[in-house]
Design an enzyme around this catalytic site. Structure first.
Site, PDB file in Angstrom:
ATOM      1  N   GLU A  83     -16.997  17.569 -37.332  1.00 18.40           N
ATOM      2  CA  GLU A  83     -16.067  18.231 -36.461  1.00 18.40           C
ATOM      3  C   GLU A  83     -16.421  19.490 -36.066  1.00 18.40           C
ATOM      4  O   GLU A  83     -16.712  19.877 -36.122  1.00 18.40           O
ATOM      5  CB  GLU A  83     -14.606  18.291 -37.392  1.00 18.40           C
ATOM      6  N   GLU A  88     -13.712   9.019 -40.386  1.00 18.09           N
ATOM      7  CA  GLU A  88     -12.915   9.440 -41.949  1.00 18.09           C
ATOM      8  C   GLU A  88     -11.667   9.126 -41.719  1.00 18.09           C
ATOM      9  O   GLU A  88     -10.827   9.214 -40.502  1.00 18.09           O
ATOM     10  CB  GLU A  88     -13.314  10.322 -41.800  1.00 18.09           C
TER      11      GLU A  88
HETATM   12  C1  FCB Z   1     -12.354  16.436 -42.360  1.00 12.79           C
HETATM   13  C2  FCB Z   1     -13.838  17.222 -43.313  1.00 12.79           C
HETATM   14  C3  FCB Z   1     -14.306  15.820 -43.944  1.00 12.79           C
HETATM   15  C4  FCB Z   1     -13.092  16.593 -45.586  1.00 12.79           C
HETATM   16  C5  FCB Z   1     -11.889  16.015 -44.861  1.00 12.79           C
HETATM   17  C6  FCB Z   1     -11.422  15.864 -45.888  1.00 12.79           C
HETATM   18  O1  FCB Z   1     -11.660  17.773 -42.339  1.00 12.79           O
HETATM   19  O2  FCB Z   1     -14.781  16.260 -41.936  1.00 12.79           O
HETATM   20  O3  FCB Z   1     -15.165  17.143 -44.966  1.00 12.79           O
HETATM   21  O4  FCB Z   1     -12.943  17.761 -46.164  1.00 12.79           O
HETATM   22  O5  FCB Z   1     -11.668  16.642 -43.703  1.00 12.79           O
END
Ligand code: FCB
Length: 468
Positions: free
Chosen positions: A166, A369
């Site tokens: 990110e 994620e």
């Molecule tokens: C994302 C991050 C990760 C985690 C999630 C909930 O933005 O990559 O580290 O904190 O959110």
């Protein structure tokens, strides 16, 4: 209920990061990173005053955690190497740091888990921040040196490498929106940081390619980047100004990185708006075009939590004098996760898949994620068994996986899924406020791990690839 099936070679796993799990913030030669420094200087900025020190105590629990991952039917996981643990202040390998990662990767192989390694998860070493952090081009070079050292050290062990997680978050949160240390509200600085992170990424990929050609990296290795691609939407019946808000929102957060990793360029229309219309000075150097051209990757990860809904802003600048490109648009039909303040919109992952299919057809990707963080989850415990009864997590993951399956059926090149936070972990300034895991971490009982209700469901899906 309709059943959806994911391909048999589709991988299932989980994501985590070094700074959020490892702990041992000042042991084994680890240097301070910005999370440690912020914790030391201002612990009250962290939920319940829980700083970066212990993570979820992974360094003491890793064997048990790897066994848990395996037992839940997962085949892979991502973590990050901490720059501040692997490299000393002179830019050389810290042997104790290297030994920890060798041991972690060895134990993962023994457990039958493939490790995806990311090199940067918001964890700038503090001594480099003191030299200007991402605003300083030397720090980009230092990062490329660190990346090359990591490729050489672990090149025969690790198959999947990622330069950044990110990368939009630091310019936004640290330099523009003032949420994270050093809490600046300066769009000019944010642009410098975003530009230099792009350079750092490209330098690291070039070092990777050189080492690969020299046989220092295993033949089946790949390199990528992980981004939070929140599809951008506006109103159904948008005005010209709404569409302009959409262009810059999508341009700065999504297209910037997609163009970099697929074409080795930054989006010309976005750069034009920044430089020509807003007078932003980017820290460009001669030959940067050639540097950025090195940033093309083999595949990418998409972190998906929420869509980004925008409309035309009601004013041109915010209270700090920074340009305003867009304002949030509240979709009348939205469903919220109130704990996190994030909209739940599973179809967004499908839309991202179709965007890739149409605009970047060669690009292979995976969901790197996806997850749901819930506050005061302990209130949902079964009084008898004390197990967290998290049916909402089952619904959330099922709905997203369903849209992943539909995207694949419609031609998306999505090859796997990693859930965020299989085991509850420390989440930056929110610390342990919102719990993400399929497995609870009990802070009152020495970080003991306890599977939640959803863990049984996950195992079934991971083993059968049937989403029901
Ligand atoms: C994302 C991050 C990760 C985690 C999630 C909930 O933005 O990559 O580290 O904190 O959110």
């Amino acid at each position: 209920m309709a059943q959806y099936e994911l391909p048999q070679n589709f991988f299932f796993g989980a994501a985590m990061s070094g700074p959020q799990t490892e702990g041992g913030w000042n042991t084994g030669g680890k240097l301070e990173n910005l999370w440690d420094t912020w914790s030391n200087e201002d612990i009250s900025s962290f939920y319940n005053r829980v700083g970066s020190y212990v993570g979820n105590d992974f360094m003491h629990h890793y064997k048990e955690d790897l066994a848990l991952l395996k037992d839940l039917g997962l085949d892979s996981y991502r973590t990050s190497i901490q720059w501040s643990r692997l490299i000393d202040q002179d830019g050389n390998i810290n042997p104790e740091g290297a030994a920890w990662y060798h041991e972690l990767f060895r134990a993962s192989r023994e457990a039958g888990l493939e490790v995806f390694v990311n090199l940067y998860h918001f964890d700038m070493p503090t001594y480099l921040f003191r030299r200007g952090g991402w605003q300083n081009r030397e720090v980009c070079e230092a990062y490329a040196n660190y990346a090359a050292k990591a490729f050489e050290e672990f090149g025969q062990e690790i198959r999947y490498w990622f330069t950044f997680n990110e990368p939009i978050v630091e310019p936004e949160q640290r330099y523009w929106h003032g949420v994270w240390y050093p809490r600046h509200h300066n769009f000019q600085e944010a642009c410098e940081v975003q530009y230099n992170i792009s350079i750092a990424h490209a330098l690291a990929v070039s070092r990777y390619r050189e080492l690969y050609r020299a046989g220092k990296i295993r033949e089946d290795a790949r390199i990528g980047m992980i981004c939070n691609f929140s599809p951008s939407y506006t109103k159904d019946d948008p005005s010209e100004a709404d569409l302009e808000a959409l262009r810059m929102n999508d341009g700065l957060t999504n297209r910037w990185w997609l163009d970099l990793v697929t074409r080795g360029k930054l989006p010309a229309d976005v750069i034009k708006t920044l430089v020509d219309d807003l007078g932003i000075v980017l820290p460009q150097r001669p030959y940067d075009e050639a540097v950025l051209a090195g940033g093309v990757v083999d595949w990418i990860g998409c972190n998906y939590y929420q869509p980004s809904r925008v409309q035309a802003p009601s004013k041109t600048h915010d209270e700090w004098g920074n340009p305003l490109f867009a304002e949030p648009y509240i979709w009348p039909e939205r469903v919220m996760n109130e704990s996190r303040g994030w909209e739940i919109y599973p179809k967004g992952i499908y839309d991202f898949g179709m965007k890739c299919k149409n605009e970047y057809p060669e690009l292979e990707w995976f969901v790197s994620e996806n997850g749901i963080g819930i506050e005061r989850e302990y209130l949902n415990k079964d009084p008898e068994t004390q197990q967290v009864m998290d049916d909402y997590r089952i619904d959330f993951v099922r709905d997203h996986l369903t849209w992943v399956a539909r995207a694949i059926a419609d031609g998306a090149r999505c090859v796997g899924y990693h859930y965020w936070g299989l085991i509850d972990n420390w989440s930056w300034a929110n610390a342990f406020k919102n719990r993400y895991g399929f497995v609870e971490v009990d802070l009152m009982e020495n970080y003991e791990r306890r599977p939640k209700k959803s863990a049984t469901w996950l195992k079934q899906v991971a083993e059968t690839h049937v989403v029901a």
